[in-house]
Design a protein around this motif. Structure first.
Motif, PDB file in Angstrom:
ATOM      1  N   MET A  92       2.774   6.048  -7.289  1.00 57.42           N
ATOM      2  CA  MET A  92       1.785   6.969  -7.853  1.00 57.42           C
ATOM      3  C   MET A  92       2.364   8.379  -7.939  1.00 57.42           C
ATOM      4  SD  MET A  92      -1.827   8.289  -6.220  1.00 57.42           S
ATOM      5  CE  MET A  92      -0.920   9.326  -5.056  1.00 57.42           C
ATOM      6  N   ILE A  93       3.012   8.812  -6.865  1.00 59.91           N
ATOM      7  CA  ILE A  93       3.607  10.158  -6.841  1.00 59.91           C
ATOM      8  C   ILE A  93       4.676  10.295  -7.925  1.00 59.91           C
ATOM      9  CG2 ILE A  93       5.005  11.751  -5.468  1.00 59.91           C
ATOM     10  CD1 ILE A  93       3.564  10.605  -2.980  1.00 59.91           C
ATOM     11  N   LEU A  94       5.536   9.280  -8.038  1.00 58.54           N
ATOM     12  CA  LEU A  94       6.588   9.313  -9.060  1.00 58.54           C
ATOM     13  C   LEU A  94       5.994   9.284 -10.466  1.00 58.54           C
ATOM     14  CD1 LEU A  94       9.176   6.846  -7.462  1.00 58.54           C
ATOM     15  CD2 LEU A  94       9.321   9.346  -7.576  1.00 58.54           C
ATOM     16  N   ALA A  95       4.970   8.458 -10.657  1.00 60.53           N
ATOM     17  CA  ALA A  95       4.337   8.345 -11.976  1.00 60.53           C
ATOM     18  C   ALA A  95       3.675   9.656 -12.377  1.00 60.53           C
ATOM     19  CB  ALA A  95       3.311   7.213 -11.967  1.00 60.53           C
ATOM     20  N   ILE A  96       3.015  10.299 -11.435  1.00 62.55           N
ATOM     21  CA  ILE A  96       2.360  11.577 -11.729  1.00 62.55           C
ATOM     22  C   ILE A  96       3.403  12.655 -12.020  1.00 62.55           C
ATOM     23  CG2 ILE A  96       1.041  13.456 -10.663  1.00 62.55           C
ATOM     24  CD1 ILE A  96      -0.746  11.340  -9.405  1.00 62.55           C
ATOM     25  N   ALA A  97       4.516  12.616 -11.291  1.00 60.51           N
ATOM     26  CA  ALA A  97       5.588  13.591 -11.541  1.00 60.51           C
ATOM     27  C   ALA A  97       6.153  13.420 -12.953  1.00 60.51           C
ATOM     28  CB  ALA A  97       6.691  13.430 -10.504  1.00 60.51           C
ATOM     29  N   LEU A  98       6.417  12.180 -13.346  1.00 60.47           N
ATOM     30  CA  LEU A  98       6.946  11.921 -14.691  1.00 60.47           C
ATOM     31  C   LEU A  98       5.922  12.269 -15.768  1.00 60.47           C
ATOM     32  CD1 LEU A  98       8.839   8.536 -14.155  1.00 60.47           C
ATOM     33  CD2 LEU A  98       9.851  10.754 -14.723  1.00 60.47           C
ATOM     34  N   PHE A 156      -2.595  20.753 -18.617  1.00 60.10           N
ATOM     35  CA  PHE A 156      -3.177  19.983 -17.520  1.00 60.10           C
ATOM     36  C   PHE A 156      -3.198  20.880 -16.293  1.00 60.10           C
ATOM     37  CE2 PHE A 156       1.342  19.404 -17.070  1.00 60.10           C
ATOM     38  CZ  PHE A 156       1.577  19.353 -15.704  1.00 60.10           C
ATOM     39  N   THR A 157      -3.996  20.506 -15.325  1.00 58.44           N
ATOM     40  CA  THR A 157      -4.156  21.334 -14.133  1.00 58.44           C
ATOM     41  C   THR A 157      -3.948  20.499 -12.870  1.00 58.44           C
ATOM     42  OG1 THR A 157      -6.535  20.888 -13.983  1.00 58.44           O
ATOM     43  CG2 THR A 157      -5.857  22.768 -15.342  1.00 58.44           C
ATOM     44  N   ILE A 158      -3.849  21.200 -11.758  1.00 59.63           N
ATOM     45  CA  ILE A 158      -3.771  20.528 -10.460  1.00 59.63           C
ATOM     46  C   ILE A 158      -5.033  19.692 -10.242  1.00 59.63           C
ATOM     47  CG2 ILE A 158      -3.688  20.870  -7.958  1.00 59.63           C
ATOM     48  CD1 ILE A 158      -1.063  21.413  -9.335  1.00 59.63           C
ATOM     49  N   ARG A 159      -6.140  20.184 -10.763  1.00 64.52           N
ATOM     50  CA  ARG A 159      -7.403  19.446 -10.653  1.00 64.52           C
ATOM     51  C   ARG A 159      -7.287  18.078 -11.321  1.00 64.52           C
ATOM     52  NH1 ARG A 159     -12.400  21.644 -14.033  1.00 64.52           N
ATOM     53  NH2 ARG A 159     -11.040  20.820 -15.657  1.00 64.52           N
ATOM     54  N   ASP A 160      -6.644  18.033 -12.490  1.00 68.40           N
ATOM     55  CA  ASP A 160      -6.460  16.757 -13.190  1.00 68.40           C
ATOM     56  C   ASP A 160      -5.630  15.791 -12.343  1.00 68.40           C
ATOM     57  OD1 ASP A 160      -7.841  17.734 -15.419  1.00 68.40           O
ATOM     58  OD2 ASP A 160      -6.008  18.580 -16.281  1.00 68.40           O
ATOM     59  N   ILE A 161      -4.596  16.327 -11.710  1.00 65.78           N
ATOM     60  CA  ILE A 161      -3.747  15.495 -10.851  1.00 65.78           C
ATOM     61  C   ILE A 161      -4.548  14.978  -9.660  1.00 65.78           C
ATOM     62  CG2 ILE A 161      -1.743  15.514  -9.313  1.00 65.78           C
ATOM     63  CD1 ILE A 161      -0.422  17.506 -11.211  1.00 65.78           C
ATOM     64  N   ALA A 162      -5.358  15.864  -9.078  1.00 62.56           N
ATOM     65  CA  ALA A 162      -6.161  15.475  -7.911  1.00 62.56           C
ATOM     66  C   ALA A 162      -7.163  14.386  -8.270  1.00 62.56           C
ATOM     67  CB  ALA A 162      -6.885  16.700  -7.350  1.00 62.56           C
ATOM     68  N   ILE A 163      -7.829  14.551  -9.410  1.00 61.03           N
ATOM     69  CA  ILE A 163      -8.818  13.548  -9.824  1.00 61.03           C
ATOM     70  C   ILE A 163      -8.134  12.228 -10.158  1.00 61.03           C
ATOM     71  CG2 ILE A 163     -10.553  12.962 -11.562  1.00 61.03           C
ATOM     72  CD1 ILE A 163     -11.158  15.926 -11.832  1.00 61.03           C
ATOM     73  N   GLY A 164      -7.020  12.302 -10.895  1.00 67.42           N
ATOM     74  CA  GLY A 164      -6.288  11.084 -11.238  1.00 67.42           C
ATOM     75  C   GLY A 164      -5.813  10.341 -10.000  1.00 67.42           C
ATOM     76  N   SER A 165      -5.307  11.089  -9.022  1.00 65.78           N
ATOM     77  CA  SER A 165      -4.844  10.475  -7.772  1.00 65.78           C
ATOM     78  C   SER A 165      -6.003   9.845  -7.017  1.00 65.78           C
ATOM     79  CB  SER A 165      -4.168  11.527  -6.885  1.00 65.78           C
ATOM     80  OG  SER A 165      -3.086  12.126  -7.547  1.00 65.78           O
ATOM     81  N   GLY A 166      -7.104  10.581  -6.931  1.00 68.67           N
ATOM     82  CA  GLY A 166      -8.275  10.065  -6.225  1.00 68.67           C
ATOM     83  C   GLY A 166      -8.826   8.804  -6.869  1.00 68.67           C
ATOM     84  N   LEU A 167      -8.865   8.797  -8.196  1.00 70.62           N
ATOM     85  CA  LEU A 167      -9.356   7.613  -8.911  1.00 70.62           C
ATOM     86  C   LEU A 167      -8.428   6.418  -8.703  1.00 70.62           C
ATOM     87  CD1 LEU A 167     -10.578   9.165 -12.291  1.00 70.62           C
ATOM     88  CD2 LEU A 167     -11.992   8.218 -10.457  1.00 70.62           C
ATOM     89  N   PHE A 168      -7.121   6.684  -8.729  1.00 71.28           N
ATOM     90  CA  PHE A 168      -6.163   5.592  -8.507  1.00 71.28           C
ATOM     91  C   PHE A 168      -6.326   5.000  -7.113  1.00 71.28           C
ATOM     92  CE2 PHE A 168      -2.117   4.357  -6.550  1.00 71.28           C
ATOM     93  CZ  PHE A 168      -1.833   3.233  -7.313  1.00 71.28           C
ATOM     94  N   LEU A 169      -6.411   5.861  -6.109  1.00 68.09           N
ATOM     95  CA  LEU A 169      -6.558   5.382  -4.735  1.00 68.09           C
ATOM     96  C   LEU A 169      -7.855   4.597  -4.562  1.00 68.09           C
ATOM     97  CD1 LEU A 169      -5.318   8.523  -2.752  1.00 68.09           C
ATOM     98  CD2 LEU A 169      -4.091   6.371  -3.096  1.00 68.09           C
ATOM     99  N   THR A 170      -8.919   5.091  -5.184  1.00 65.33           N
ATOM    100  CA  THR A 170     -10.213   4.417  -5.062  1.00 65.33           C
ATOM    101  C   THR A 170     -10.198   3.067  -5.779  1.00 65.33           C
ATOM    102  OG1 THR A 170     -11.333   6.567  -4.965  1.00 65.33           O
ATOM    103  CG2 THR A 170     -12.693   4.640  -5.460  1.00 65.33           C
ATOM    104  N   PHE A 171      -9.686   3.055  -7.013  1.00 64.19           N
ATOM    105  CA  PHE A 171      -9.625   1.804  -7.774  1.00 64.19           C
ATOM    106  C   PHE A 171      -8.736   0.785  -7.064  1.00 64.19           C
ATOM    107  CE2 PHE A 171      -7.779  -0.877 -11.157  1.00 64.19           C
ATOM    108  CZ  PHE A 171      -8.949  -1.415 -11.674  1.00 64.19           C
ATOM    109  N   TYR A 209       0.817  -1.211   0.000  1.00 67.01           N
ATOM    110  CA  TYR A 209       0.000   0.000   0.000  1.00 67.01           C
ATOM    111  C   TYR A 209       0.856   1.270   0.000  1.00 67.01           C
ATOM    112  CZ  TYR A 209      -4.513  -2.332   0.423  1.00 67.01           C
ATOM    113  OH  TYR A 209      -5.646  -3.073   0.163  1.00 67.01           O
ATOM    114  N   LEU A 210       1.916   1.282   0.802  1.00 65.90           N
ATOM    115  CA  LEU A 210       2.806   2.445   0.803  1.00 65.90           C
ATOM    116  C   LEU A 210       3.544   2.563  -0.524  1.00 65.90           C
ATOM    117  CD1 LEU A 210       4.382   2.318   4.392  1.00 65.90           C
ATOM    118  CD2 LEU A 210       2.808   4.041   3.489  1.00 65.90           C
ATOM    119  N   GLY A 211       3.985   1.420  -1.043  1.00 67.94           N
ATOM    120  CA  GLY A 211       4.685   1.417  -2.322  1.00 67.94           C
ATOM    121  C   GLY A 211       3.818   1.956  -3.442  1.00 67.94           C
ATOM    122  N   ALA A 212       2.547   1.582  -3.434  1.00 69.76           N
ATOM    123  CA  ALA A 212       1.632   2.059  -4.478  1.00 69.76           C
ATOM    124  C   ALA A 212       1.509   3.578  -4.441  1.00 69.76           C
ATOM    125  CB  ALA A 212       0.260   1.412  -4.300  1.00 69.76           C
ATOM    126  N   VAL A 213       1.469   4.149  -3.241  1.00 68.83           N
ATOM    127  CA  VAL A 213       1.376   5.608  -3.114  1.00 68.83           C
ATOM    128  C   VAL A 213       2.664   6.274  -3.602  1.00 68.83           C
ATOM    129  CG1 VAL A 213       1.171   7.521  -1.480  1.00 68.83           C
ATOM    130  CG2 VAL A 213      -0.282   5.507  -1.219  1.00 68.83           C
TER     131      VAL A 213
END
Length: 201
Positions: free
Chosen positions: A83-89, A101-116, A76-80
Protein backbone atom coordinates in the motif's frame (compact mmCIF):
# COMPACT_ATOMS: atom_id res chain seq x y z
CA UNK A 1 8.53 -14.15 6.68
CA UNK A 2 10.17 -11.55 4.45
CA UNK A 3 10.48 -14.22 1.76
CA UNK A 4 6.73 -14.78 1.92
CA UNK A 5 6.13 -11.06 1.37
CA UNK A 6 8.62 -10.96 -1.50
CA UNK A 7 7.01 -14.05 -3.00
CA UNK A 8 3.86 -12.09 -3.87
CA UNK A 9 5.86 -9.75 -6.10
CA UNK A 10 7.86 -12.55 -7.70
CA UNK A 11 4.71 -14.48 -8.59
CA UNK A 12 3.14 -11.37 -10.10
CA UNK A 13 5.97 -10.30 -12.37
CA UNK A 14 3.73 -10.32 -15.42
CA UNK A 15 0.80 -8.64 -13.70
CA UNK A 16 3.11 -5.90 -12.42
CA UNK A 17 3.72 -4.85 -16.02
CA UNK A 18 0.13 -3.61 -15.97
CA UNK A 19 0.46 -1.79 -12.66
CA UNK A 20 1.62 1.58 -14.01
CA UNK A 21 -0.87 1.55 -16.94
CA UNK A 22 -3.51 0.59 -14.37
CA UNK A 23 -2.73 3.69 -12.31
CA UNK A 24 -2.46 5.89 -15.40
CA UNK A 25 -5.91 4.77 -16.55
CA UNK A 26 -7.50 6.22 -13.43
CA UNK A 27 -5.43 9.38 -13.73
CA UNK A 28 -6.30 9.90 -17.40
CA UNK A 29 -10.00 9.40 -16.66
CA UNK A 30 -9.76 12.14 -14.01
CA UNK A 31 -10.77 9.78 -11.23
CA UNK A 32 -10.67 11.22 -7.74
CA UNK A 33 -7.20 10.82 -6.20
CA UNK A 34 -8.74 8.86 -3.31
CA UNK A 35 -10.03 6.24 -5.75
CA UNK A 36 -6.66 6.16 -7.52
CA UNK A 37 -4.82 5.55 -4.24
CA UNK A 38 -7.35 2.92 -3.21
CA UNK A 39 -7.28 0.82 -6.38
CA UNK A 40 -3.49 1.11 -6.63
CA UNK A 41 -3.16 -0.19 -3.07
CA UNK A 42 -5.48 -3.10 -3.78
CA UNK A 43 -3.65 -4.27 -6.91
CA UNK A 44 -0.84 -6.44 -5.49
CA UNK A 45 -2.40 -7.87 -2.29
CA UNK A 46 -5.62 -8.97 -3.93
CA UNK A 47 -3.86 -10.30 -7.02
CA UNK A 48 -1.81 -12.43 -4.64
CA UNK A 49 -4.96 -13.85 -3.09
CA UNK A 50 -6.41 -14.48 -6.55
CA UNK A 51 -3.28 -16.37 -7.58
CA UNK A 52 -3.32 -18.45 -4.41
CA UNK A 53 -6.96 -19.35 -5.01
CA UNK A 54 -6.20 -20.69 -8.47
CA UNK A 55 -3.04 -22.52 -7.46
CA UNK A 56 -4.33 -23.75 -4.08
CA UNK A 57 -1.14 -22.43 -2.52
CA UNK A 58 -2.23 -23.09 1.06
CA UNK A 59 -1.09 -26.70 0.84
CA UNK A 60 2.32 -25.66 -0.46
CA UNK A 61 2.82 -22.91 2.12
CA UNK A 62 1.96 -25.25 4.97
CA UNK A 63 4.50 -27.77 3.73
CA UNK A 64 7.26 -25.17 4.01
CA UNK A 65 9.05 -24.27 7.26
CA UNK A 66 6.66 -21.42 8.09
CA UNK A 67 4.12 -21.30 10.87
CA UNK A 68 0.54 -20.35 10.14
CA UNK A 69 1.09 -17.23 12.20
CA UNK A 70 3.92 -16.21 9.88
CA UNK A 71 1.80 -16.90 6.80
CA UNK A 72 -1.00 -14.65 8.06
CA UNK A 73 1.42 -11.98 9.26
CA UNK A 74 3.14 -11.89 5.88
CA UNK A 75 -0.22 -11.25 4.21
CA UNK A 76 -1.19 -8.38 6.46
CA UNK A 77 2.26 -6.79 6.72
CA UNK A 78 2.83 -7.26 3.01
CA UNK A 79 -0.44 -5.52 2.19
CA UNK A 80 0.63 -2.49 4.23
CA UNK A 81 4.07 -2.40 2.58
CA UNK A 82 2.56 -2.66 -0.89
CA UNK A 83 0.00 0.00 0.00
CA UNK A 84 2.79 2.42 0.93
CA UNK A 85 4.69 1.68 -2.29
CA UNK A 86 1.53 1.95 -4.39
CA UNK A 87 0.61 5.30 -2.86
CA UNK A 88 4.16 6.57 -3.39
CA UNK A 89 4.08 5.59 -7.07
CA UNK A 90 0.58 6.99 -7.52
CA UNK A 91 1.61 10.26 -5.88
CA UNK A 92 4.61 10.50 -8.19
CA UNK A 93 2.44 9.83 -11.24
CA UNK A 94 -0.13 12.42 -10.15
CA UNK A 95 2.63 14.95 -9.49
CA UNK A 96 4.34 14.38 -12.84
CA UNK A 97 1.02 14.74 -14.65
CA UNK A 98 0.20 17.90 -12.71
CA UNK A 99 -2.90 16.40 -11.12
CA UNK A 100 -3.78 17.96 -7.76
CA UNK A 101 -4.00 15.81 -4.64
CA UNK A 102 -3.58 16.35 -0.93
CA UNK A 103 -2.38 14.53 2.16
CA UNK A 104 -6.06 14.22 3.00
CA UNK A 105 -6.62 12.19 -0.18
CA UNK A 106 -3.77 9.87 0.80
CA UNK A 107 -5.16 9.50 4.32
CA UNK A 108 -8.65 8.67 3.09
CA UNK A 109 -7.36 6.26 0.45
CA UNK A 110 -5.19 4.49 3.02
CA UNK A 111 -8.02 4.31 5.53
CA UNK A 112 -10.42 2.91 2.95
CA UNK A 113 -7.88 0.31 1.84
CA UNK A 114 -7.21 -0.83 5.40
CA UNK A 115 -10.93 -1.00 6.15
CA UNK A 116 -11.83 -2.85 2.95
CA UNK A 117 -8.96 -5.28 3.44
CA UNK A 118 -9.92 -5.82 7.06
CA UNK A 119 -13.39 -6.97 6.05
CA UNK A 120 -12.33 -9.05 3.05
CA UNK A 121 -9.06 -10.76 4.04
CA UNK A 122 -10.73 -13.09 6.59
CA UNK A 123 -13.11 -14.30 3.87
CA UNK A 124 -10.21 -16.03 2.15
CA UNK A 125 -9.73 -18.15 5.27
CA UNK A 126 -13.39 -18.67 6.17
CA UNK A 127 -14.82 -19.88 2.87
CA UNK A 128 -13.73 -22.55 0.47
CA UNK A 129 -11.41 -21.26 -2.21
CA UNK A 130 -12.58 -20.86 -5.76
CA UNK A 131 -14.94 -17.92 -5.98
CA UNK A 132 -13.95 -15.66 -3.10
CA UNK A 133 -11.85 -13.29 -5.20
CA UNK A 134 -14.69 -12.84 -7.68
CA UNK A 135 -17.11 -12.07 -4.86
CA UNK A 136 -14.67 -9.59 -3.32
CA UNK A 137 -14.06 -7.90 -6.68
CA UNK A 138 -17.77 -7.54 -7.40
CA UNK A 139 -18.34 -6.22 -3.87
CA UNK A 140 -15.63 -3.62 -4.35
CA UNK A 141 -17.08 -2.44 -7.66
CA UNK A 142 -20.57 -2.23 -6.16
CA UNK A 143 -19.33 -0.28 -3.15
CA UNK A 144 -17.30 2.03 -5.39
CA UNK A 145 -20.42 2.66 -7.44
CA UNK A 146 -22.97 3.21 -4.68
CA UNK A 147 -20.65 4.44 -1.92
CA UNK A 148 -20.83 8.14 -2.84
CA UNK A 149 -24.63 7.97 -3.05
CA UNK A 150 -24.83 6.36 0.38
CA UNK A 151 -22.59 9.03 1.89
CA UNK A 152 -24.68 11.75 0.26
CA UNK A 153 -27.87 10.19 1.63
CA UNK A 154 -26.42 9.93 5.13
CA UNK A 155 -25.22 13.51 4.96
CA UNK A 156 -28.68 14.70 3.96
CA UNK A 157 -30.82 12.67 6.35
CA UNK A 158 -28.58 12.41 9.41
CA UNK A 159 -27.94 16.07 10.04
CA UNK A 160 -26.96 15.69 13.75
CA UNK A 161 -24.12 13.40 12.72
CA UNK A 162 -23.19 15.72 9.86
CA UNK A 163 -23.17 18.74 12.18
CA UNK A 164 -21.05 16.88 14.73
CA UNK A 165 -18.48 15.92 12.10
CA UNK A 166 -18.51 19.44 10.67
CA UNK A 167 -17.51 20.83 14.07
CA UNK A 168 -14.43 18.63 14.23
CA UNK A 169 -11.14 19.89 12.90
CA UNK A 170 -10.08 18.47 9.55
CA UNK A 171 -6.86 17.12 11.00
CA UNK A 172 -8.68 15.37 13.85
CA UNK A 173 -11.29 13.97 11.49
CA UNK A 174 -8.88 12.37 9.05
CA UNK A 175 -6.47 11.24 11.74
CA UNK A 176 -9.39 9.53 13.44
CA UNK A 177 -10.43 7.90 10.18
CA UNK A 178 -6.95 6.49 9.57
CA UNK A 179 -6.61 5.29 13.17
CA UNK A 180 -10.01 3.63 12.93
CA UNK A 181 -8.88 1.85 9.78
CA UNK A 182 -5.69 0.69 11.52
CA UNK A 183 -7.63 -0.61 14.54
CA UNK A 184 -10.09 -2.52 12.35
CA UNK A 185 -7.16 -3.90 10.34
CA UNK A 186 -5.40 -5.18 13.47
CA UNK A 187 -8.62 -6.79 14.69
CA UNK A 188 -9.05 -8.44 11.29
CA UNK A 189 -5.46 -9.68 11.49
CA UNK A 190 -6.23 -11.36 14.82
CA UNK A 191 -9.45 -12.89 13.49
CA UNK A 192 -7.71 -14.30 10.41
CA UNK A 193 -4.97 -15.72 12.62
CA UNK A 194 -7.48 -17.54 14.83
CA UNK A 195 -9.46 -18.83 11.84
CA UNK A 196 -6.38 -20.07 9.98
CA UNK A 197 -4.95 -21.77 13.05
CA UNK A 198 -8.12 -23.84 13.37
CA UNK A 199 -8.66 -24.45 9.67
CA UNK A 200 -8.15 -27.90 8.23
CA UNK A 201 -6.47 -27.89 4.83
Amino acid sequence: MFNLIRRDVILQKRQLLFFIPFILFFIFTNSHPVLTFLVASIFIPFNAYAYDEKAETNLLLNSLPYTRKEIISSRYLGAVIYMILAIALSSLALFLMDKPFTIRDIAIGSGLFLTFSAFTFPLFYIFKQGYIFTIVLVSFLVLAGIGPSILLYLGTHFTPLTDFLANLSVQFLYTGAVLSGVIVYVISWSISHVIYQRKAL
